[in-house]
Design a protein around this motif. Structure first.
Motif, mmCIF file in Angstrom:
data_model
loop_
_atom_site.group_PDB
_atom_site.id
_atom_site.type_symbol
_atom_site.label_atom_id
_atom_site.label_comp_id
_atom_site.label_asym_id
_atom_site.label_seq_id
_atom_site.Cartn_x
_atom_site.Cartn_y
_atom_site.Cartn_z
ATOM 1 N N ARG A 159 0.783 -1.240 0.000
ATOM 2 C CA ARG A 159 0.000 0.000 0.000
ATOM 3 C C ARG A 159 0.814 1.289 0.000
ATOM 4 O O ARG A 159 0.283 2.347 -0.344
ATOM 5 C CB ARG A 159 -0.922 0.007 1.225
ATOM 6 C CG ARG A 159 -1.928 -1.141 1.273
ATOM 7 C CD ARG A 159 -3.080 -0.915 0.328
ATOM 8 N NE ARG A 159 -3.893 0.195 0.793
ATOM 9 C CZ ARG A 159 -4.892 0.080 1.674
ATOM 10 N NH1 ARG A 159 -5.196 -1.105 2.184
ATOM 11 N NH2 ARG A 159 -5.589 1.129 2.028
ATOM 12 N N ILE A 160 2.087 1.261 0.393
ATOM 13 C CA ILE A 160 2.844 2.500 0.582
ATOM 14 C C ILE A 160 3.887 2.722 -0.517
ATOM 15 O O ILE A 160 3.994 3.815 -1.077
ATOM 16 C CB ILE A 160 3.526 2.518 1.963
ATOM 17 C CG1 ILE A 160 2.500 2.312 3.082
ATOM 18 C CG2 ILE A 160 4.297 3.829 2.165
ATOM 19 C CD1 ILE A 160 1.434 3.382 3.174
ATOM 20 N N ARG A 205 4.162 5.915 11.862
ATOM 21 C CA ARG A 205 3.078 6.444 11.014
ATOM 22 C C ARG A 205 2.482 5.364 10.118
ATOM 23 O O ARG A 205 1.271 5.342 9.875
ATOM 24 C CB ARG A 205 3.562 7.637 10.192
ATOM 25 C CG ARG A 205 4.657 7.383 9.192
ATOM 26 C CD ARG A 205 5.015 8.659 8.410
ATOM 27 N NE ARG A 205 6.070 8.432 7.448
ATOM 28 C CZ ARG A 205 7.371 8.560 7.726
ATOM 29 N NH1 ARG A 205 7.762 8.919 8.942
ATOM 30 N NH2 ARG A 205 8.277 8.334 6.793
ATOM 31 N N ASN A 206 3.309 4.426 9.638
ATOM 32 C CA ASN A 206 2.771 3.381 8.777
ATOM 33 C C ASN A 206 2.077 2.283 9.573
ATOM 34 O O ASN A 206 1.148 1.644 9.070
ATOM 35 C CB ASN A 206 3.878 2.805 7.897
ATOM 36 C CG ASN A 206 4.280 3.776 6.794
ATOM 37 O OD1 ASN A 206 3.439 4.527 6.292
ATOM 38 N ND2 ASN A 206 5.552 3.795 6.435
ATOM 39 N N HIS A 208 0.237 2.972 12.127
ATOM 40 C CA HIS A 208 -1.086 3.581 12.322
ATOM 41 C C HIS A 208 -1.920 3.498 11.041
ATOM 42 O O HIS A 208 -3.133 3.269 11.103
ATOM 43 C CB HIS A 208 -0.932 5.021 12.777
ATOM 44 C CG HIS A 208 -0.422 5.142 14.183
ATOM 45 N ND1 HIS A 208 -0.248 6.359 14.800
ATOM 46 C CD2 HIS A 208 -0.057 4.205 15.096
ATOM 47 C CE1 HIS A 208 0.200 6.164 16.027
ATOM 48 N NE2 HIS A 208 0.336 4.872 16.223
ATOM 49 N N ARG A 209 -1.271 3.669 9.909
ATOM 50 C CA ARG A 209 -1.988 3.498 8.633
ATOM 51 C C ARG A 209 -2.483 2.062 8.485
ATOM 52 O O ARG A 209 -3.593 1.822 7.990
ATOM 53 C CB ARG A 209 -1.061 3.840 7.460
ATOM 54 C CG ARG A 209 -0.769 5.317 7.267
ATOM 55 C CD ARG A 209 0.261 5.483 6.165
ATOM 56 N NE ARG A 209 0.502 6.876 5.829
ATOM 57 C CZ ARG A 209 1.461 7.293 5.013
ATOM 58 N NH1 ARG A 209 2.274 6.389 4.454
ATOM 59 N NH2 ARG A 209 1.614 8.571 4.755
ATOM 60 N N ARG A 212 -5.602 1.591 10.464
ATOM 61 C CA ARG A 212 -6.774 2.186 9.796
ATOM 62 C C ARG A 212 -7.228 1.354 8.599
ATOM 63 O O ARG A 212 -8.411 1.328 8.264
ATOM 64 C CB ARG A 212 -6.461 3.620 9.359
ATOM 65 C CG ARG A 212 -6.241 4.582 10.516
ATOM 66 C CD ARG A 212 -6.322 6.040 10.063
ATOM 67 N NE ARG A 212 -5.290 6.379 9.102
ATOM 68 C CZ ARG A 212 -4.065 6.786 9.433
ATOM 69 N NH1 ARG A 212 -3.709 6.884 10.715
ATOM 70 N NH2 ARG A 212 -3.175 7.079 8.511
ATOM 71 N N ALA A 213 -6.282 0.681 7.959
ATOM 72 C CA ALA A 213 -6.610 -0.155 6.795
ATOM 73 C C ALA A 213 -7.081 -1.549 7.193
ATOM 74 O O ALA A 213 -7.415 -2.361 6.322
ATOM 75 C CB ALA A 213 -5.394 -0.263 5.877
#
Length: 247
Positions: A159-160, A205-206, A208-209, A212-213
């Motif tokens: 995803r990143i 930060r990832n 946390h992403r 959320r995903a």
């Protein structure tokens, strides 16, 4: 909520963490005073002064106007020209440069093969390019739950990062672009400081992403990050380097 750092600051800190491999990239370029050298995706110009110490002329290309402006500021008075342009359509004439450097750019572009074809186009016969790319699937950290580490890395690759494993593909893609592969090697970059690794790899930060995903649970992410911060910390990351030439 953690935010992505300022892009110029981020690139400067990443360059500082990778000082050793950057020296080896510069040596592999084998720059000489009669060479014109090109840095594709030069960012804020971090590596342009060192290239200008060895080459007669240096061109830096970056898509971001803010990066171009900063690179121009950092190289004022040096034999360096910074141009705004896309790596897929370099603002450089055919067969006009002797050396090309592409460092940690191809994992972000839309089409790595097209960028390598541009490298082939701008190199003079007998010219050399040095390509360096990480393989994001190799990111490993300790301590913390191994399953969470694997889920985090899988999320980043899915995803990143647009082209997360282009490092292992470099030699094959370069050959398909018409470049001659001269050397292939790799090294493991090690970081022992959690704060530095957190900034460069986006661990917090990832994570946390990923929550959320729906790729990590909040308790798993929080426990993993707490373990990493408590340490002793280690992060390992494989970087591939390929030296190529133009016939």
């Amino acid at each position: 909520m953690p935010t992505r750092p300022d892009p110029i600051t981020y690139l400067d800190h990443a360059a500082e963490a990778g000082r050793g491999y950057k020296r080896r990239l510069l040596d592999a370029l084998d720059l000489r005073p009669d060479h014109t050298a090109l840095d594709v995706g030069c960012g804020p110009g971090t590596d342009l002064p060192a290239m200008a110490e060895r080459a007669g002329a240096v061109i830096g290309v970056d898509l971001d106007p803010a990066m171009v402006g900063e690179a121009e500021r950092r190289t004022a008075g040096l034999p360096v020209e910074v141009r705004q342009g896309d790596a897929h359509a370099l603002p450089v004439d055919d067969r006009s440069v002797d050396r090309v450097r592409v460092d940690r750019v191809l994992h972000l572009v839309a089409d790595p093969s097209a960028v390598l074809a541009e490298v082939r186009r701008v190199l003079r016969p007998g010219g050399r390019a040095v390509l360096a790319q990480p393989d994001w699937e190799t990111l490993a950290v300790d301590p913390g739950a191994v399953a969470t580490n694997l889920a985090f890395t899988r999320f980043v690759c899915d995803r990143i990062v647009p082209n997360p494993v282009v490092g292992r593909q470099l030699a094959r893609l370069a050959g398909a672009a018409g470049l001659t592969v001269v050397e292939v090697d790799g090294e493991v970059l090690l970081l022992r400081d959690f704060t530095t690794a957190d900034e460069i790899f986006g661990l917090t930060r990832n994570a946390h992403r990923a929550v959320r995903a729906g790729r990590l649970t909040r308790p798993a992410a929080d426990a993993w990050l707490a373990d990493l911060a408590a340490g002793p910390f280690l992060a390992a990351f494989t970087l591939f380097r390929v030296v190529v030439s133009a016939g």
